[in-house]
Structure formats: C-alpha cells, structure tokens
Design an enzyme around this catalytic site. Sequence first.
Site, PDB file in Angstrom:
ATOM      1  N   THR A 320       0.849  -1.182   0.000  1.00  0.00           N
ATOM      2  CA  THR A 320       0.000   0.000   0.000  1.00  0.00           C
ATOM      3  C   THR A 320       0.885   1.233   0.000  1.00  0.00           C
ATOM      4  O   THR A 320       1.911   1.275   0.692  1.00  0.00           O
ATOM      5  CB  THR A 320      -0.953   0.011   1.220  1.00  0.00           C
ATOM      6  N   HIS A 372       3.208 -11.841  13.880  1.00  0.00           N
ATOM      7  CA  HIS A 372       4.310 -12.368  14.696  1.00  0.00           C
ATOM      8  C   HIS A 372       4.115 -13.842  15.049  1.00  0.00           C
ATOM      9  O   HIS A 372       5.039 -14.501  15.539  1.00  0.00           O
ATOM     10  CB  HIS A 372       4.433 -11.544  15.988  1.00  0.00           C
TER      11      HIS A 372
END
Length: 401
Positions: A320, A372
């Site tokens: 983006t 994560h």
Amino acid sequence: MSIEIKVPQLGESISTATVARWLKKPGEVVNMDEAIVELETDKVSVEVPSPKTGVMGAQLVQEGQEVSVGTLLTVLEDGASVIESAQSKSVSVQDAKQAEPSVSVAADNKPVSMPAARKMMEEKNITVDQVAGTGRGGRITRDDVVQFLDQKENPVKASGPVVPRQDDPREERVKMTRLRRTVARRLKEAQETAAMLTTFNEVDMSAVINMRTLYKEAFNKKHEGSRLGFMSFFVKATVSALQEYPAINAQIDGEDIIYRHFVNMGIAVGGPNGLVVPVLKDADQMSFAQIEGQIIDFAKRARSNTLKLADLSGGTFSITNGGIYGSLMSTPILNMPQSGILGMHAIKERPVAVNGQVVIRPMMYLALSYDHRIVDGKEAVSFLVHIKERIENPERLLLDV
C-alpha cells in the site's frame, strides 16, 4: 419463452450479495448484454447482464435485500411479439409492485431470515427470535447474525437503559455500504486474530529516481500503455525479499503453515467505493513493463468500478502506498489471511549522513506490518533491509544478486 435471471457465481469464498440497485424496470425492453441489476459483494460491485434481448418481468427481490448464489432475480420474456408489445405500451408501476412477492414475515408470523443468515443461525444454534433484522421488511441478514454473535461474545455492560441517539438536524445519517461494512469487519478481524507488529526503515530513493529520469522516456515509448514509476521497483524488490524470507509470503491454516512458491502481489488502489486491493498474479514472473501496465489498468478499472472478483482474490502479500496522499509514516493493517503488508510513504528531501558528510537526499520511510505468530522479528527486519538494499542499488534487481 421465459429466461430466468439468477444471482451468478460470485467468486472465491463469496456466497451472498446485496441488491444494490435495479438498472431496469418491469416491462422495459432489455438488450442482450445490457446490465439489469447491480449486486454488491464483500469485495466489489457486480452487474448482472441480460443473456438475450427481451422484456423484463417483475423485480423478485428488492434493493437492499441480501441474496445468495442461484436466487431468482427476475424473469425475461423473449420473443418478437412480446418485445413489440412492450415497446408500444408501458407496464404500470402499480402492477409491477403487485407482482413482487412480500417476504417480510413467514407463515408462522416469525421474521424471515435470508439463506446465508439461516445457515449461520443453524450452525450456531440461534433462533430467529434472538436476532433483530435490519434488512428490508425486518428480514434477518447475515450481517445481523454476525453482529448478534459479536455482542454475545463481547457483551457491553451498561449502567442503565440504552437511549437511542438523537440526530442533530445539521447531521446526515447514511447507511454503510456492504463493501464498507466488510472492510471494517475484516480490519477489526486482523487486529483481533493476528499478533500484528510493525517495523520501520528508511530508504534513499536517489538511485531509483536517477534511473527513472534517465530511462523513463525510452521506457514509455517502447512499452505503450505503461509508464515507468516507482511501484515496479518496489514490487521487484519485494518479490526478491519474499523469496529470501518465505514465511512472510505464507499463511496460517489451523495448526499448519502454507508456504507458497509463487507471489501474488496485492496492490492497494483507491476507488469510488473505498480502497480495493487487486492482485498481480504471478508477480515473480512479471517484467517491469508488465507490472506497470497492469497497475495502470487496475487503477482505471477501480475508478470506473469495473474490477472483477477474480482481480481481487488470491493475494499472498500486499503493498500500500500512502505516499500518494502525502502520508509520511503509517502502520498498515494486514489483509488477512496474509502474513505481511508493505507500506510505502511520501518521498521527502531530508539531511542525512553519507560517508561522514551531511547531504540532502530524497528519503522514504518504509513500514512492514507482519503476523508475529509466523514471522519472527529478525526475519521482518531483515526483509525490510533486503528491500532497502535493492532500492538503493537497483542494478541488483537486474542482476538478481
């Protein structure tokens, strides 16, 4: 001869849509391939075309109603005599309304639930009496069931009765579109599902700017329909980094990790209905010119609202570019179930230290948001460094080193 017009297959993992608006009226002559009705899905708007020239019958579903794949929308009457008759007289609006079925209440006086909502309620052991319908005529939609489940799992403790908000006369209340509701739900889902972190770095854009300036005119002349921009450099650099750190191109599926040996790169572009993310399929096999040409095509079709569902599905990683709106730094949100998204930002001239000297260079901040649960911090940082090195030395992209 009657031809049934039904809700078509809507694409990967999409089983329902909302009738956004009817483009034709009952009794109106519809030409072959002319759009009859516009459906709004979770990802994009879809127009249902007429398979033949004929006269449209009653609108069997109303605007705002949720429908599933295969639902009968209307019936097209074919034949020269029928078309000729329709062209000579118009069908009264009152007759058309009387032809439309009323389905707000079932035979047992209980609220009607739409097919997708009914299926979900059966799976979750919910009765129609528990859910408040917000659809046309009090119909229960899938979104109503989702909202009920959210409230059930995250109850709000109130000190007293809830008082409906009174609108200020200077305010305007507009119902959210299906696309906007879906975007909101998916972004919240990403925050609640993934262990999302963001790491940052900065990149000196001097080398890419110089190369672009030097070859832009020749590139544009040779590759008609393409314009040499910065995005192709970042796509190429990101593909290289994903091949080096495959976990960022993978996704979690239950207790498994799915590693992909290809890259489908989602590119966020702005459209009239909000941000959409069309996908460069097999971006790892594309040239600079192919990437730039495809991005230009995506941008044009996003503005004209003509992107197809196939254009928006299958992404494995996303980029983006908030820099085109002036953003200096941001923390992009994951496009689930992807495990990473790269955020580009505005290029600003800043003083930096180079070989012990303070110089002015065009600099850009980069951000990588990652899950994560599957990506370690070391991998994420190294991933951004990999991109930085190839943008600052673009010849490495050409030599694949």
